[in-house]
Design an enzyme around this catalytic site. Structure first.
Site, PDB file in Angstrom:
ATOM      1  N   ALA A 615      54.018  81.495  29.085  1.00 18.54           N
ATOM      2  CA  ALA A 615      53.917  80.241  28.757  1.00 18.54           C
ATOM      3  C   ALA A 615      53.638  79.666  27.391  1.00 18.54           C
ATOM      4  O   ALA A 615      52.564  80.260  26.805  1.00 18.54           O
ATOM      5  CB  ALA A 615      52.859  79.591  29.859  1.00 18.54           C
ATOM      6  N   GLU A 616      54.251  78.921  26.805  1.00 14.23           N
ATOM      7  CA  GLU A 616      53.945  78.158  25.741  1.00 14.23           C
ATOM      8  C   GLU A 616      53.383  76.746  25.730  1.00 14.23           C
ATOM      9  O   GLU A 616      54.309  75.713  26.120  1.00 14.23           O
ATOM     10  CB  GLU A 616      55.207  78.329  24.573  1.00 14.23           C
ATOM     11  CG  GLU A 616      55.016  77.734  23.260  1.00 14.23           C
ATOM     12  CD  GLU A 616      56.190  77.527  22.532  1.00 14.23           C
ATOM     13  OE1 GLU A 616      56.839  78.610  21.994  1.00 14.23           O
ATOM     14  OE2 GLU A 616      56.798  76.421  22.436  1.00 14.23           O
ATOM     15  N   ASP A 617      52.239  76.677  25.748  1.00 18.08           N
ATOM     16  CA  ASP A 617      51.678  75.086  25.976  1.00 18.08           C
ATOM     17  C   ASP A 617      50.397  75.017  25.072  1.00 18.08           C
ATOM     18  O   ASP A 617      49.610  75.514  24.966  1.00 18.08           O
ATOM     19  CB  ASP A 617      51.164  75.371  27.521  1.00 18.08           C
ATOM     20  CG  ASP A 617      50.493  73.958  27.719  1.00 18.08           C
ATOM     21  OD1 ASP A 617      50.832  72.976  27.052  1.00 18.08           O
ATOM     22  OD2 ASP A 617      49.621  73.909  28.620  1.00 18.08           O
TER      23      ASP A 617
END
Length: 893
Positions: A615-617
């Site tokens: 996840a890129e958050d």
């Protein structure tokens, strides 16, 4: 020597999906860097291990309270909150409501689809698919269209020749259109008389072509398979029906209804038949009879010969004889021409309330984007069996620590042009293996319109970009990577889509509510892209099937989900976050997007237990990597975006002597409660591509020649380049990432060809020839030593580091990870002859990696006779022993 191994204080429950009995893949992926290595074995100390709570007794349910149903066992919608010490009632209520919405969504899905696997396998029926009935079927979703047809060079781009027809499924209530493209008989050929005659187009080349006639195959079956007499009704299957018809309606039968007497009951007819055939000779037909005890329904009490019964059960179906009726592809080519030949260009033609339009099909698997003013089109990819790609290697075993090499295919070549899948396979993959990485992450592979967009303005989610080669070329790349033991991750962009109408999904069927939200909600506030409507079942069907497609069709091992903040919030993540829990559950949160991510992780991990999702958050949504059964989103890793931003800020804005060691440590370690799920990098493609400069360009400039750089500047640049990577690699997280070329200090940023640079490719490549340069070669050698240290000593999979020495005055950082002690001196001028750092275990420590070695372009100030140091029994840094080590400025051990 002695050292302390500190186990991770975090114990995560497995993410068991309710849709699959197989357990979630719990393989740990970790990275560790080591500085000092002991010469003898030691016993690990538990002095700093966290205190575990006392075991709790199992509580019995009250008698008047029913247990949860099996489907809900182990499900706690707010289960991860105590782990993060979150007591916000509004957020807890949001999680409970979200879980209820997830259950309702699953129920809604299962009313449309037989299983969840069926729901994520839309690619098996949508798009182009060959069948064995001498035809290709095409299906497309366009609910706003009134008419649908296929146009292409195979039919002269005619909008009427190949259209959805009534009586052939045509158009259903959900907006799916069905078109049949029948293979054409060649002139002089006739259709087969036997309905089961099969011409083999798609299987192995000419497999099954026996060159025998149907009569010869039937004779062979009668001689070898059937017992004498058993084939009687095969040869004349209408014999019984004909006799019965003649008896009732023939010339000697009754002519009127009155003459047709009442038909006797079954028992009477059976006794009459037995009396009629009592003198018949023995027969080879199956010996069935009725046990007649004079009771009602005895006619149904059938008995057979046990010997014959076993013989019948042992007999296999005559499939081999049926397979011999197949004709190979040579025979197919002689008799038929394909309804749509391999390599044909096509588009889907739609008649809409706004008028007729042509679109590239949404499920197309090979697309040529518009170029030179020509409209984009799809390409039918169906190579003949002798030219199709066949897989050779299995998926590699998932390693316990991930060392990811991030790549962009187009800029991976040395020449100033768009590179290809084949060039990457032959030239770059061996370099990745030599560099010591165990996974590659590909960006810009999914088809997109503008090459300069890096690949983030995706237009066709099911197509690998034709700029780099064919679908089979990409399969070969993945297969060869697997053969080298490399996992292959794909950067997937489901958070938004290109707004282009002619090649993308925007206004696909002439309406504005097909794949995307209407109005402002359907447009990204700053990037000019379209936002998916995640609450629509057909959009979910499209996106979830897309994830499964890349795994099934191209054997992808995992996904990096790009820019989750863009989809999880209606403000697209461009809001000021204050870490208030209300920001994660207020009116700006898109619950449908969260449900999509949860459902995607659950189904992916259920169907493919070894899959890895990242996840890129930027907002670090709570529970990103927690199990979905405990209220999390179910990712395996999350990206620490702030680490590279910190390094960039220090390098560009802060004098070396003002660097804060506390800031470095706090930023790199992030949230300690989920640090074991962290993916960390010093610089990825953002620093090189998205308008910025690579660290090497900041440190050395655009060229790195020793003759053109002052000795002090060269020493500073090389030292910081190595130290930044080593501390980022070793201090936290179980996964590390590096962008292609940065491991050897690529001196130039990436700039894609565009109007501002006259569409030049001069900075859209990788200078692999620089590896022959002494400085670049030294930096690459250090990077290899660093990754090999994890391979040999399992640094990253040994748990989290114990950071015990952070001194902003001396600019020294020291920590233990497993048996290894790391010491960094970031001071630009001060060297220390005998610097004291604490260790837990007494003994001898030996330097196994030193950034200041001459082979790494260092000054070699520490002599080899100083590489072994013995502990002193003195308490330092709250540890029982200490080491006194020499620490040259800007060096690490």
């Amino acid at each position: 020597m002695t050292s302390l191994t500190l186990p991770s204080p975090i114990s995560l429950p497995s993410n068991d999906s309710p849709f699959n009995p197989q357990p979630h893949n719990t393989s740990k992926k970790t990275h560790r860097h080591q500085l000092l290595f002991p010469l003898k074995k030691w016993r690990c100390s538990a002095a700093n291990q966290p205190q575990l709570p006392p075991p709790q007794r199992r509580q019995r349910l009250p008698k008047n309270k029913k247990a949860q149903p099996d489907a809900d066992k182990g499900i706690d919608p707010v289960g991860f909150l105590p782990k993060f010490n979150i007591s916000d009632k509004a957020f807890a209520q949001f999680l409970r409501e979200r879980y209820k919405s997830l259950k309702d969504l699953k129920d809604k899905i299962l009313k449309r689809h037989f299983t969840l696997k069926d729901m994520v396998s839309g690619f098996e029926i949508l798009g182009m698919h060959r069948t064995f009935q001498h035809r290709v079927d095409f299906m497309e979703w366009a609910p706003g269209a009134r008419y649908c047809a296929l146009v292409g060079n195979f039919n002269g781009w005619s909008p009427t020749e190949n259209c959805a027809r009534e009586g052939h499924f045509g158009h259903d209530d959900y907006g799916y259109w069905f078109i049949i493209l029948e293979d054409k008989l060649r002139e002089g050929e006739e259709q087969e008389k036997l309905y089961f005659q099969q011409y083999n187009y798609a299987s192995d080349y000419d497999k099954g072509d026996s060159a025998a006639t149907i009569d010869e195959i039937f004779k062979k079956a009668n001689d070898e398979y059937w017992e004498p007499g058993e084939d009687r009704f095969v040869k004349s299957r209408y014999e019984v029906a004909a006799k019965l018809y003649e008896q009732i309606f023939g010339p000697n039968g009754p002519q009127t209804e009155e003459e047709l007497e009442e038909i006797p009951d079954a028992e009477t007819r059976y006794k009459a038949w037995k009396e009629q055939h009592k003198d018949d000779p023995p027969s080879n037909l199956p010996p069935f009879d009725v046990i007649d005890n004079g009771k009602e329904y005895d006619v149904f009490n059938i008995v057979d010969d046990p010997v014959w019964r076993e013989k019948f059960r042992a007999k296999k179906p005559p499939i081999p004889y049926w397979l011999e009726t197949r004709k190979g592809r040579k025979a197919w080519s002689k008799k038929y021409t394909p309804g749509i030949p391999h390599g044909s260009k096509y588009r889907v033609y739609l008649n809409t309330p706004s008028g007729p339009l042509e679109r590239v099909p949404a499920w197309a698997t090979y697309v040529l984007p518009d170029a030179d003013g020509k409209q984009a089109f799809a390409v039918h990819w169906e190579p003949p069996p002798e030219h199709a790609y066949y897989w050779k290697h299995n998926h590699p075993k998932v390693p316990k620590s991930l060392r990811i090499y991030e790549c962009h295919i187009g800029i991976s070549g040395l020449e100033q042009k768009i590179s290809s899948f084949n060039n990457f396979t032959e030239k770059v993959l061996p370099h990745v293996k030599e560099a010591g990485y165990n996974a590659i992450q590909l960006i810009g592979v999914v088809e997109h319109k503008d090459y300069s967009s890096i690949g983030y303005r995706v237009t066709n989610l099911y197509a690998a970009s034709s700029r780099y080669g064919t679908p089979d070329d990409f399969k070969r790349l993945v297969d060869e990577a697997h053969g080298l033991g490399l996992l292959v991750f794909l950067d997937i962009v489901h958070s938004y889509s290109a707004a282009d109408e002619m090649v993308g999904l925007s206004l696909f069927d002439g309406s504005n509510d097909c794949y995307f939200h209407t109005g402002k909600r359907g447009h990204h506030k700053f990037w000019g892209t379209r936002m998916f409507k995640y609450g629509d079942l057909d959009v979910l069907h499209f996106l979830l099937s897309n994830l499964n497609w890349w795994v099934v069709e191209y054997h992808i091992d995992g996904f990096h989900f790009h820019s989750l903040a863009s989809m999880m919030y209606t403000h697209n993540g461009f809001a000021s976050f204050t870490s208030d829990m209300d920001e994660y559950c207020d009116q700006y949160v898109d619950k449908d997007a969260l449900l999509y991510l949860i459902l995607g992780n659950e189904i992916l991990h259920s169907l493919h237990p070894n899959i890895i999702t990242i996840a890129e958050d930027a907002t670090l949504y709570p529970g990103l990597c927690e199990p979905t059964s405990q209220g999390g989103l179910g990712f395996d890793y999350y990206v620490n975006l702030s680490a590279s931003e910190m390094w960039l800020w220090f390098l560009e804005n802060v004098p070396d002597h003002d660097w804060s060691m506390s800031k470095i440590v706090s930023t790199l370690t992030g949230n300690r409660q989920s640090a074991d799920k962290m993916l960390l990098y010093a610089e990825n493609h953002n620093q090189s591509i998205s308008g910025g400069r690579s660290f090497a360009e900041i440190l050395f400039g655009e060229t790195l020649e020793q003759s053109s750089i002052a000795k002090d500047s060269l020493h500073r640049g090389c030292s910081l380049h190595k130290m930044i990577r080593l501390i980022t690699f070793s201090i936290c997280g179980h996964a590390y990432l590096n962008f292609m070329g940065n491991e050897f200090g690529h001196p130039k940023r990436v700039e894609f060809p565009m109007s501002s640079n006259n569409f030049s490719f001069s900075m859209a490549n990788r200078r692999w020839d620089l590896l022959a340069n002494q400085v670049h070669s030294a930096l690459f050698s250090f990077d290899k030593e660093m990754t090999n240290l994890d391979e040999s000593e399992r640094i990253l999979s040994r748990g989290l580091p114990h950071i015990h020495h952070v001194n902003d005055t001396t600019m020294v950082i020291s920590y233990l990870r497993g048996p290894l002690l790391f010491i960094f001196n970031f001071h630009p001028t001060n060297s220390y002859e005998r610097y004291s750092v604490g260790v837990e275990e007494a003994g001898e420590y030996r330097v196994v990696l030193n950034t200041d070695e001459t082979k790494f372009n260092g000054e070699g100030l520490i002599k080899h006779d100083q590489y072994i140091r013995r502990t002193i029994s003195r308490r330092v840094d709250d540890l029982r022993n200490c080491l006194e080590v020499p620490l040259p400025s800007r060096s690490a051990q």
